[in-house]
Design an enzyme around this catalytic site. Sequence first.
Site, PDB file in Angstrom:
ATOM      1  N   GLU A  52      59.348 -13.571  58.397  1.00 33.38           N
ATOM      2  CA  GLU A  52      58.766 -14.154  56.989  1.00 33.38           C
ATOM      3  C   GLU A  52      57.945 -15.473  57.559  1.00 33.38           C
ATOM      4  OE1 GLU A  52      57.410 -16.064  54.557  1.00 33.38           O
ATOM      5  OE2 GLU A  52      59.398 -17.235  54.440  1.00 33.38           O
ATOM      6  N   CYS A  92      55.701 -21.703  51.800  1.00 33.42           N
ATOM      7  CA  CYS A  92      54.757 -20.598  52.483  1.00 33.42           C
ATOM      8  C   CYS A  92      54.186 -19.822  51.324  1.00 33.42           C
ATOM      9  CB  CYS A  92      55.661 -19.335  53.241  1.00 33.42           C
ATOM     10  SG  CYS A  92      57.040 -18.849  52.127  1.00 33.42           S
TER      11      CYS A  92
END
Length: 487
Positions: free
Chosen positions: A255, A289
């Site tokens: 990720e 993110c």
Amino acid sequence: MSSSYFTDLAQQYIDGRWRPGTGSWDIIDFNPYDGEKLASITIATVDEVDEAYRAASRAQREWAATNPYARRAVFEKALRIVEEREQEIAEVIVAELGGTRLKAGFELHLAKEFLRESVNLALRPEGKIIPSPGDTKENRLYLVPVGVVGVISPFNFPFLLSLKSVAPALALGNGVVLKPHQNTPIVGGSLVAKIFEDAGLPAGLLNVVITDIAEIGDAFLEHPVPKVISFTGSDKVGRHVATVCAAQFKRSILELGGNSALVVLDDADVDYAVDAAVFSRFVHQGQVCMAANRILVDRSVETEFTEKFVAKVKSLKVGDPSDPETVIGPVINSSQADALSSVVSQALAEGATALVRGTTTDNLVEPTVLTGLPAASDILRQEIFGPVALLVPFDGEEEAVRIVNDTPYGLSGAVHTADVERGVSFARRIDTGMFHVNDGTVHDEPLVAFGGEKSSGVGRLNGEATVEAFTTQKWISVQHGRSFFPF
């Protein structure tokens, strides 16, 4: 704040024992807001990484054979512990991350949701009976634990993003070794271990090694025990993790970073879009993110949106994260602060206009809003991990789609429109793993596959994707009659 967390938990946790590392230097844990030294932790060496993995491997065999209803009880208790200690954990998040009270509450809410799902995951793996061409043959397909999972967590949501891999991996019958980020060793590492220790998790199943690649190199990745590495962090490091894992025939769940866009179409509710955009860009100082790096606005509503967006950004309180009124606290360290100053300076040198120009004091970086960046600027295509917003006007949907996709990343995004199906149609044209209609860009839910495309990662977590990530399939056939062999 309960300082005992930073004294009692400033250790390695290996094979059920709290102990100092044996490395030759210490990781110093600082409060990013005021520079207070919170803890000093002697780092783990390659030998201790080996001990941690060996302990997880030994304990995992019995754990995998444990009735899943018994395993489930550990996660029910872990959830109760988090609920009981929520205020204390929030204080630690504020101190170690510089997270605001709002951010701490947001992270804890999600962490509890994922723990609740882990309670159910213990019972999730289901086998299958698959037909065979042979009349008397039976094919059984079992879902079994992979064995041991290595987890590397980041500094921005360390409690949530450690738990998000650690808890499901354990619930599904695996052992785990967790390596937290050096800037968040307590929230992202030893605090997680303490919760599971108090919840009755058998010794050795979960280990925490607080260390640095300067000490251990690639030992955490290359060790022969772990079969899966779950990594959350930058795409640069993720690329290295993927390369090492591939060479070792390990599965990697990555990720990575993002350069998400929030798009405001010509028929959007402008006031609502402003609220969504400000949250999506500035939650946890923009160190997310999924944050909306780029805010794309149709020229027909550009003036109205920009005025309201700038006004709201100017109203955000910057300062002490322990103050409940603070919205923007410090970034994690001085390197982050310096990098953000460089990005803003570069953008201005390229011809951008600063609608809001924040100043930087130590790790406190005030919000900046830029517009007018040239279309060829690299800044529009990179991840900006901090409170810097880029406003980009566009003419019509076709141009918006082209701009949104013009980036090496593909994690999240959002579009605002009065027509939901128009929004869905727009979302389907964007090269991302996730996209949201009439909402923000920052979302995570326990049952919905989470992950990105392109340089934003490989693999998915949450729901069935988590089961796939931390289990493997095993085919066992049973011949109830007799097979015919040609020789």
